[in-house]
Design a protein around this motif. Structure first.
Motif, PDB file in Angstrom:
ATOM      1  N   LEU A  57      35.933  23.841  -5.319  1.00  0.00           N
ATOM      2  CA  LEU A  57      35.075  24.366  -6.377  1.00  0.00           C
ATOM      3  C   LEU A  57      33.645  23.977  -6.063  1.00  0.00           C
ATOM      4  O   LEU A  57      33.371  22.821  -5.734  1.00  0.00           O
ATOM      5  N   VAL A  58      32.741  24.941  -6.147  1.00  0.00           N
ATOM      6  CA  VAL A  58      31.318  24.669  -5.981  1.00  0.00           C
ATOM      7  C   VAL A  58      30.630  25.019  -7.298  1.00  0.00           C
ATOM      8  O   VAL A  58      30.754  26.144  -7.786  1.00  0.00           O
ATOM      9  N   LEU A  59      29.927  24.040  -7.873  1.00  0.00           N
ATOM     10  CA  LEU A  59      29.149  24.269  -9.085  1.00  0.00           C
ATOM     11  C   LEU A  59      27.679  24.326  -8.702  1.00  0.00           C
ATOM     12  O   LEU A  59      27.180  23.447  -7.995  1.00  0.00           O
ATOM     13  N   VAL A 113      39.444  33.563 -12.427  1.00  0.00           N
ATOM     14  CA  VAL A 113      39.156  33.766 -11.014  1.00  0.00           C
ATOM     15  C   VAL A 113      40.077  32.890 -10.177  1.00  0.00           C
ATOM     16  O   VAL A 113      40.537  31.844 -10.641  1.00  0.00           O
ATOM     17  N   LYS A 114      40.350  33.331  -8.952  1.00  0.00           N
ATOM     18  CA  LYS A 114      41.203  32.549  -8.045  1.00  0.00           C
ATOM     19  C   LYS A 114      40.380  31.439  -7.411  1.00  0.00           C
ATOM     20  O   LYS A 114      39.204  31.603  -7.119  1.00  0.00           O
ATOM     21  N   MET A 115      41.046  30.303  -7.188  1.00  0.00           N
ATOM     22  CA  MET A 115      40.419  29.188  -6.493  1.00  0.00           C
ATOM     23  C   MET A 115      40.609  29.397  -4.992  1.00  0.00           C
ATOM     24  O   MET A 115      41.605  29.986  -4.603  1.00  0.00           O
ATOM     25  N   PRO A 116      39.710  28.958  -4.112  1.00  0.00           N
ATOM     26  CA  PRO A 116      38.466  28.274  -4.410  1.00  0.00           C
ATOM     27  C   PRO A 116      37.443  29.253  -4.978  1.00  0.00           C
ATOM     28  O   PRO A 116      37.529  30.457  -4.739  1.00  0.00           O
ATOM     29  N   THR A 117      36.475  28.711  -5.713  1.00  0.00           N
ATOM     30  CA  THR A 117      35.511  29.572  -6.389  1.00  0.00           C
ATOM     31  C   THR A 117      34.124  28.942  -6.430  1.00  0.00           C
ATOM     32  O   THR A 117      33.971  27.730  -6.301  1.00  0.00           O
ATOM     33  N   ILE A 118      33.153  29.795  -6.642  1.00  0.00           N
ATOM     34  CA  ILE A 118      31.764  29.387  -6.857  1.00  0.00           C
ATOM     35  C   ILE A 118      31.476  29.649  -8.329  1.00  0.00           C
ATOM     36  O   ILE A 118      31.740  30.745  -8.826  1.00  0.00           O
TER      37      ILE A 118
END
Length: 193
Positions: A57-59, A113-118
């Motif tokens: 995950l990128v925040l 949304v599917k992981m991985p995600t932004i």
């Protein structure tokens, strides 16, 4: 925690470390705070960081405070081929997907949304932790890696040239009328009625 910009961004990363981040990466991509690093260059650098670090995950913030571009998160998603959720005010991870509540013009929209995600986040996502004095002291010992854009093979030369920036013209002074009839007469003269 990752920051891309000038060496002085170390202070911001140390604050992130004091608030709970385990380690930080500073990518020095400019010598001067007035040098704008364009969103595509930032996204390319972040894509290389993501490839190295392998997060799920990128925040990111929803938009930069210097130019309000609101583009880096979306570009990063495209470069990585990851799903994205923007303007998030709430994020819930549920197995291999994330449920994201977004703030849109019509209210709140919830997407999965599917992981991985932004995820680009809004101010209302959370209330940041207070950086206590003991945590500030501990943050000084946490690792902060310093790299350059060249280390990631990314050219940060601007593609955009600001030709001119100017203030809007001053607004003309209005007039005061004594009655509704006079107002209607003035509007007729101006061709507004």
């Amino acid at each position: 925690a990752v920051s891309i910009g000038v060496k002085q961004a170390q202070e911001t990363l140390r604050t992130a470390l004091a608030m709970g981040a385990d380690r930080a990466i500073l990518v020095v991509a400019a010598d001067d705070v007035h040098t704008d690093i364009e969103p595509l260059a930032v996204a390319k650098i972040l894509a290389k960081v993501v490839e190295e670090e392998q997060p799920g995950l990128v925040l990111a913030g929803k938009q930069a405070i210097d130019n309000d571009m609101n583009a880096t998160g979306q570009m990063l998603s495209a470069l990585l081929g990851w799903s994205q959720g923007t303007f998030a005010s709430e994020v819930d991870i549920e197995g291999d997907s994330a449920k994201i509540t977004r703030e849109v013009d019509g209210g709140l929209q919830t997407i999965s949304v599917k992981m991985p995600t932004i995820v680009t986040v809004d101010l209302r996502l959370n209330e940041p932790r207070y950086a206590s004095l003991p945590n500030i002291m501990k943050a000084k010992k946490k690792p902060l890696d310093e790299k350059t854009a060249a280390d990631y093979g990314v050219d940060v030369t601007p593609r955009l040239e600001v030709v001119k920036t100017e203030e809007p013209p001053a607004r003309a002074a209005g007039i005061v009328v004594g009655s509704v009839d006079e107002l209607v007469e003035k509007l007729k003269e101006a061709g507004a009625v």
